[in-house]
Design an enzyme around this catalytic site. Structure first.
Site, mmCIF file in Angstrom:
data_model
loop_
_atom_site.group_PDB
_atom_site.id
_atom_site.type_symbol
_atom_site.label_atom_id
_atom_site.label_comp_id
_atom_site.label_asym_id
_atom_site.label_seq_id
_atom_site.Cartn_x
_atom_site.Cartn_y
_atom_site.Cartn_z
ATOM 1 N N ARG A 102 69.000 -11.058 45.761
ATOM 2 C CA ARG A 102 70.124 -10.264 46.259
ATOM 3 C C ARG A 102 70.903 -9.834 45.019
ATOM 4 O O ARG A 102 71.469 -10.664 44.308
ATOM 5 C CB ARG A 102 70.996 -11.102 47.202
ATOM 6 C CG ARG A 102 72.167 -10.350 47.836
ATOM 7 C CD ARG A 102 72.904 -11.300 48.786
ATOM 8 N NE ARG A 102 74.096 -10.720 49.336
ATOM 9 C CZ ARG A 102 74.170 -10.061 50.485
ATOM 10 N NH1 ARG A 102 73.069 -9.888 51.202
ATOM 11 N NH2 ARG A 102 75.315 -9.583 50.930
ATOM 12 N N HIS A 129 68.671 -2.369 52.167
ATOM 13 C CA HIS A 129 68.865 -3.678 52.794
ATOM 14 C C HIS A 129 67.794 -3.822 53.887
ATOM 15 O O HIS A 129 68.090 -3.819 55.085
ATOM 16 C CB HIS A 129 70.273 -3.755 53.399
ATOM 17 C CG HIS A 129 70.750 -5.142 53.686
ATOM 18 N ND1 HIS A 129 69.966 -6.262 53.491
ATOM 19 C CD2 HIS A 129 71.933 -5.609 54.179
ATOM 20 C CE1 HIS A 129 70.645 -7.344 53.832
ATOM 21 N NE2 HIS A 129 71.827 -6.971 54.253
ATOM 22 N N GLN A 132 67.872 -6.484 56.886
ATOM 23 C CA GLN A 132 68.862 -6.231 57.928
ATOM 24 C C GLN A 132 68.354 -5.214 58.949
ATOM 25 O O GLN A 132 68.485 -5.400 60.151
ATOM 26 C CB GLN A 132 70.162 -5.731 57.312
ATOM 27 C CG GLN A 132 71.251 -5.438 58.341
ATOM 28 C CD GLN A 132 71.634 -6.660 59.145
ATOM 29 O OE1 GLN A 132 72.021 -7.671 58.570
ATOM 30 N NE2 GLN A 132 71.534 -6.580 60.463
ATOM 31 N N ASP A 235 78.706 0.387 59.328
ATOM 32 C CA ASP A 235 78.808 -0.617 58.267
ATOM 33 C C ASP A 235 80.191 -0.487 57.654
ATOM 34 O O ASP A 235 80.916 0.484 57.894
ATOM 35 C CB ASP A 235 77.712 -0.388 57.217
ATOM 36 C CG ASP A 235 77.592 -1.530 56.213
ATOM 37 O OD1 ASP A 235 78.168 -2.611 56.471
ATOM 38 O OD2 ASP A 235 76.936 -1.341 55.181
ATOM 39 N N CYS A 275 75.934 -4.794 60.694
ATOM 40 C CA CYS A 275 75.258 -5.807 59.875
ATOM 41 C C CYS A 275 76.177 -6.948 59.468
ATOM 42 O O CYS A 275 75.694 -7.998 59.042
ATOM 43 C CB CYS A 275 74.638 -5.160 58.646
ATOM 44 S SG CYS A 275 75.810 -4.467 57.479
ATOM 45 N N ARG A 303 68.174 -12.076 61.848
ATOM 46 C CA ARG A 303 67.861 -12.088 60.428
ATOM 47 C C ARG A 303 66.953 -13.280 60.104
ATOM 48 O O ARG A 303 66.021 -13.179 59.310
ATOM 49 C CB ARG A 303 69.159 -12.172 59.598
ATOM 50 C CG ARG A 303 69.949 -10.881 59.516
ATOM 51 C CD ARG A 303 69.267 -9.867 58.619
ATOM 52 N NE ARG A 303 69.133 -10.371 57.271
ATOM 53 C CZ ARG A 303 70.102 -10.356 56.357
ATOM 54 N NH1 ARG A 303 71.292 -9.858 56.658
ATOM 55 N NH2 ARG A 303 69.888 -10.823 55.139
#
Length: 321
Positions: A102, A129, A132, A235, A275, A303
């Site tokens: 990450r 991402h 996600q 988001d 998310c 996830r």
């Protein structure tokens, strides 16, 4: 040996096969059936950016698959003290079986993967991402909102679902562009001027759409984007590292909050996704994110399962020719 840096590196059938892995693992966990697919495997978890869901889901996931997760922050690594990526990648990958990273710049992830002798998984970068958006699609599938496909062998109530992404043209928007264009979905992205997805990501999606049949629309009007949508998602407008731009961004995104009035324009059976972390009364109203259409907790929980699916799929026994 393959990496998982972006959904664009995978075919439609491969993406759906990974999702089948995830569904199978989730069903077995619910039934109390052990899934030691990664017995004795070690996952290195390199986190240059802080995290809640990504860290907990990967660490829990590798344990549930019979392996071990080692968490490594910047303060734990020589990377944070100036060691070049090439050396860190070669050394770490020689001691573990998989690596999730990450990070900030996507180029760091690509360089790490270049010198790694084991699979590298993108836990988030500034460009993508992917874990996600796979969890988002799994949530859609569980709610009957997906494009029917023989690999899935599931009933869908939507022959051609429409996803509306309202907000910043960031890594989540880019990931939706990749997923929609690979799976042949309809996708509307509504962002204000100056905050639309970068042209290079849109062009990749449009090229994919030529073979998948996806319909991609980039626009500014959130009302136009959300009309009759089966899935509405957004988001944060101010991501990590953008705090200095907060006031400017809040002005630019005025009118883009997904509230009850906006949601009313979507399909009557639509669902809302985010998310997380979410900032209530900014990108989404409290009534929507805590309302009956919201699937954010199921989405976050998924996830765990998609990441288990990705790890198991990457380590599956290879068929011999």
């Amino acid at each position: 040996m393959r990496h998982f840096l972006t959904i664009n590196d995978y075919s439609q059938d491969e993406i759906l096969d990974i999702l089948k892995y995830a569904l199978d693992l989730k069903a077995k966990q619910a039934e109390g059936i052990a899934t030691p697919e990664l017995q004795g495997k070690i996952l290195a978890m390199i986190f240059e950016k802080s995290s809640t869901r990504t860290r907990v889901s990967f660490q829990s996931g590798i344990y549930q698959l019979g392996g071990l997760g080692i968490f490594l922050s910047n303060s734990d690594l020589q990377l944070g003290r100036g060691e070049i990526i090439k050396d860190s990648s070669a050394v770490i990958s020689s001691m573990v079986d998989m690596i999730v990273i990450r990070t900030h710049e996507h180029t760091r992830l690509e360089e790490f993967a270049k010198y790694s002798s084991v699979s590298v998984i993108n836990g988030l970068s500034q460009d993508y991402h992917p874990m996600q958006v796979l969890a988002d699609y799994l949530t859609m599938m569980e709610n009957g909102i997906f494009k029917p496909h023989p690999i899935l062998n599931m009933e869908s109530k939507c022959a051609n679902p429409l996803v509306a992404y309202i907000g910043d043209g960031n890594n989540m928007a880019n990931s939706w562009l990749m997923l929609a264009s690979k799976l042949g979905l309809r996708l509307n992205i509504a962002s204000p001027k100056g905050y639309k997805p970068q042209e290079k990501f849109v062009n990749i999606a449009l090229e994919n759409a030529k073979s998948s049949g996806a319909i991609i629309n980039i626009m500014e009007d959130p009302k136009e984007a959300i009309k009759d949508a089966n899935v509405v998602t957004t988001d944060s407008w101010v991501s990590m590292g953008q705090e200095a731009e907060k006031e400017e961004r809040l002005k630019a995104f005025k009118g883009y909050m997904v509230d009850e009035a906006l949601m009313a324009l979507s399909d009557k059976d639509s669902i809302f996704l985010h998310c997380l972390p979410a900032y209530r009364e900014l990108e989404v109203s409290t009534n929507v994110i805590d309302g009956p259409k919201s699937k954010i907790i199921d989405e976050a929980h998924n996830r765990l399962h998609v990441q288990k699916g990705v790890m198991a799929w990457l380590n599956r026994p290879q068929k011999k020719n």
